[in-house]
Design a protein around this motif. Sequence first.
Motif, PDB file in Angstrom:
ATOM      1  N   MET A   1     -55.726 -16.057 -26.892  1.00  0.00           N
ATOM      2  CA  MET A   1     -54.696 -16.570 -27.759  1.00  0.00           C
ATOM      3  C   MET A   1     -53.370 -15.971 -27.321  1.00  0.00           C
ATOM      4  O   MET A   1     -53.253 -14.775 -27.150  1.00  0.00           O
ATOM      5  CB  MET A   1     -55.034 -16.173 -29.201  1.00  0.00           C
ATOM      6  N   SER A   2     -52.394 -16.809 -27.120  1.00  0.00           N
ATOM      7  CA  SER A   2     -51.093 -16.291 -26.718  1.00  0.00           C
ATOM      8  C   SER A   2     -50.486 -15.502 -27.879  1.00  0.00           C
ATOM      9  O   SER A   2     -50.680 -15.830 -29.050  1.00  0.00           O
ATOM     10  CB  SER A   2     -50.167 -17.430 -26.305  1.00  0.00           C
ATOM     11  N   ASP A   3     -49.784 -14.472 -27.528  1.00  0.00           N
ATOM     12  CA  ASP A   3     -49.208 -13.606 -28.556  1.00  0.00           C
ATOM     13  C   ASP A   3     -48.222 -14.347 -29.452  1.00  0.00           C
ATOM     14  O   ASP A   3     -48.173 -14.107 -30.653  1.00  0.00           O
ATOM     15  CB  ASP A   3     -48.520 -12.406 -27.906  1.00  0.00           C
ATOM     16  N   LYS A   4     -47.459 -15.253 -28.864  1.00  0.00           N
ATOM     17  CA  LYS A   4     -46.475 -16.006 -29.637  1.00  0.00           C
ATOM     18  C   LYS A   4     -47.168 -16.890 -30.680  1.00  0.00           C
ATOM     19  O   LYS A   4     -46.779 -16.904 -31.843  1.00  0.00           O
ATOM     20  CB  LYS A   4     -45.641 -16.867 -28.691  1.00  0.00           C
ATOM     21  N   GLU A   5     -48.181 -17.609 -30.263  1.00  0.00           N
ATOM     22  CA  GLU A   5     -48.899 -18.500 -31.186  1.00  0.00           C
ATOM     23  C   GLU A   5     -49.691 -17.697 -32.221  1.00  0.00           C
ATOM     24  O   GLU A   5     -49.791 -18.105 -33.373  1.00  0.00           O
ATOM     25  CB  GLU A   5     -49.827 -19.431 -30.416  1.00  0.00           C
ATOM     26  N   LYS A   6     -50.236 -16.587 -31.790  1.00  0.00           N
ATOM     27  CA  LYS A   6     -50.975 -15.725 -32.716  1.00  0.00           C
ATOM     28  C   LYS A   6     -50.034 -15.222 -33.808  1.00  0.00           C
ATOM     29  O   LYS A   6     -50.373 -15.237 -34.988  1.00  0.00           O
ATOM     30  CB  LYS A   6     -51.588 -14.556 -31.965  1.00  0.00           C
ATOM     31  N   GLY A   7     -48.859 -14.810 -33.412  1.00  0.00           N
ATOM     32  CA  GLY A   7     -47.863 -14.339 -34.377  1.00  0.00           C
ATOM     33  C   GLY A   7     -47.425 -15.435 -35.326  1.00  0.00           C
ATOM     34  O   GLY A   7     -47.254 -15.204 -36.525  1.00  0.00           O
ATOM     35  N   ARG A   8     -47.245 -16.634 -34.780  1.00  0.00           N
ATOM     36  CA  ARG A   8     -46.837 -17.769 -35.617  1.00  0.00           C
ATOM     37  C   ARG A   8     -47.925 -18.106 -36.638  1.00  0.00           C
ATOM     38  O   ARG A   8     -47.629 -18.387 -37.803  1.00  0.00           O
ATOM     39  CB  ARG A   8     -46.550 -18.976 -34.735  1.00  0.00           C
ATOM     40  N   GLU A  49     -56.003 -22.003 -31.346  1.00  0.00           N
ATOM     41  CA  GLU A  49     -55.756 -21.035 -30.286  1.00  0.00           C
ATOM     42  C   GLU A  49     -57.040 -20.322 -29.860  1.00  0.00           C
ATOM     43  O   GLU A  49     -57.241 -20.043 -28.686  1.00  0.00           O
ATOM     44  CB  GLU A  49     -54.693 -20.025 -30.718  1.00  0.00           C
ATOM     45  N   LYS A  50     -57.917 -20.065 -30.811  1.00  0.00           N
ATOM     46  CA  LYS A  50     -59.196 -19.438 -30.467  1.00  0.00           C
ATOM     47  C   LYS A  50     -60.042 -20.372 -29.614  1.00  0.00           C
ATOM     48  O   LYS A  50     -60.706 -19.931 -28.676  1.00  0.00           O
ATOM     49  CB  LYS A  50     -59.955 -19.039 -31.734  1.00  0.00           C
ATOM     50  N   MET A  51     -59.995 -21.673 -29.914  1.00  0.00           N
ATOM     51  CA  MET A  51     -60.747 -22.638 -29.108  1.00  0.00           C
ATOM     52  C   MET A  51     -60.181 -22.701 -27.692  1.00  0.00           C
ATOM     53  O   MET A  51     -60.930 -22.807 -26.723  1.00  0.00           O
ATOM     54  CB  MET A  51     -60.705 -24.024 -29.749  1.00  0.00           C
ATOM     55  N   LYS A  52     -58.872 -22.615 -27.558  1.00  0.00           N
ATOM     56  CA  LYS A  52     -58.262 -22.594 -26.230  1.00  0.00           C
ATOM     57  C   LYS A  52     -58.779 -21.402 -25.434  1.00  0.00           C
ATOM     58  O   LYS A  52     -59.075 -21.528 -24.248  1.00  0.00           O
ATOM     59  CB  LYS A  52     -56.741 -22.490 -26.335  1.00  0.00           C
ATOM     60  N   ASP A  53     -58.870 -20.251 -26.096  1.00  0.00           N
ATOM     61  CA  ASP A  53     -59.352 -19.052 -25.433  1.00  0.00           C
ATOM     62  C   ASP A  53     -60.804 -19.206 -24.952  1.00  0.00           C
ATOM     63  O   ASP A  53     -61.159 -18.768 -23.880  1.00  0.00           O
ATOM     64  CB  ASP A  53     -59.253 -17.824 -26.348  1.00  0.00           C
ATOM     65  N   VAL A  54     -61.610 -19.867 -25.769  1.00  0.00           N
ATOM     66  CA  VAL A  54     -63.012 -20.069 -25.416  1.00  0.00           C
ATOM     67  C   VAL A  54     -63.132 -20.905 -24.148  1.00  0.00           C
ATOM     68  O   VAL A  54     -63.926 -20.603 -23.272  1.00  0.00           O
ATOM     69  CB  VAL A  54     -63.774 -20.734 -26.585  1.00  0.00           C
ATOM     70  N   PHE A  55     -62.325 -21.959 -24.049  1.00  0.00           N
ATOM     71  CA  PHE A  55     -62.413 -22.844 -22.896  1.00  0.00           C
ATOM     72  C   PHE A  55     -61.718 -22.317 -21.655  1.00  0.00           C
ATOM     73  O   PHE A  55     -61.917 -22.832 -20.570  1.00  0.00           O
ATOM     74  CB  PHE A  55     -61.908 -24.240 -23.257  1.00  0.00           C
ATOM     75  N   LYS A  56     -60.896 -21.298 -21.796  1.00  0.00           N
ATOM     76  CA  LYS A  56     -60.237 -20.690 -20.638  1.00  0.00           C
ATOM     77  C   LYS A  56     -61.234 -19.877 -19.806  1.00  0.00           C
ATOM     78  O   LYS A  56     -61.065 -19.702 -18.628  1.00  0.00           O
ATOM     79  CB  LYS A  56     -59.101 -19.772 -21.073  1.00  0.00           C
ATOM     80  N   ARG A  57     -62.242 -19.381 -20.455  1.00  0.00           N
ATOM     81  CA  ARG A  57     -63.202 -18.495 -19.780  1.00  0.00           C
ATOM     82  C   ARG A  57     -64.178 -19.213 -18.945  1.00  0.00           C
ATOM     83  O   ARG A  57     -64.529 -20.182 -18.740  1.00  0.00           O
ATOM     84  CB  ARG A  57     -63.953 -17.655 -20.806  1.00  0.00           C
TER      85      ARG A  57
END
Length: 57
Positions: A1-8, A49-57
């Motif tokens: 998760m990008s820090d910017k989106e996580k913060g938002r 954002e968590k789903m994006k992280d899952v598919f990045k791996r």
Amino acid sequence: MSDKEKGRAKAEQAKGKVKETAGRAVGNESMTAEGRAEKAKGDARQAKEKMKDVFKR
């Protein structure tokens, strides 16, 4: 998760929780509903954002 989106996402969740609590305290159902909606929007952003992280791996 990008820090910017996580913060938002966290900011939306917190803002929604505050608005929901304030609306409940003063008996304003409209404000309470708006707070719930903002909180849900933050939850959805965080899940995306968590789903994006899952598919990045």
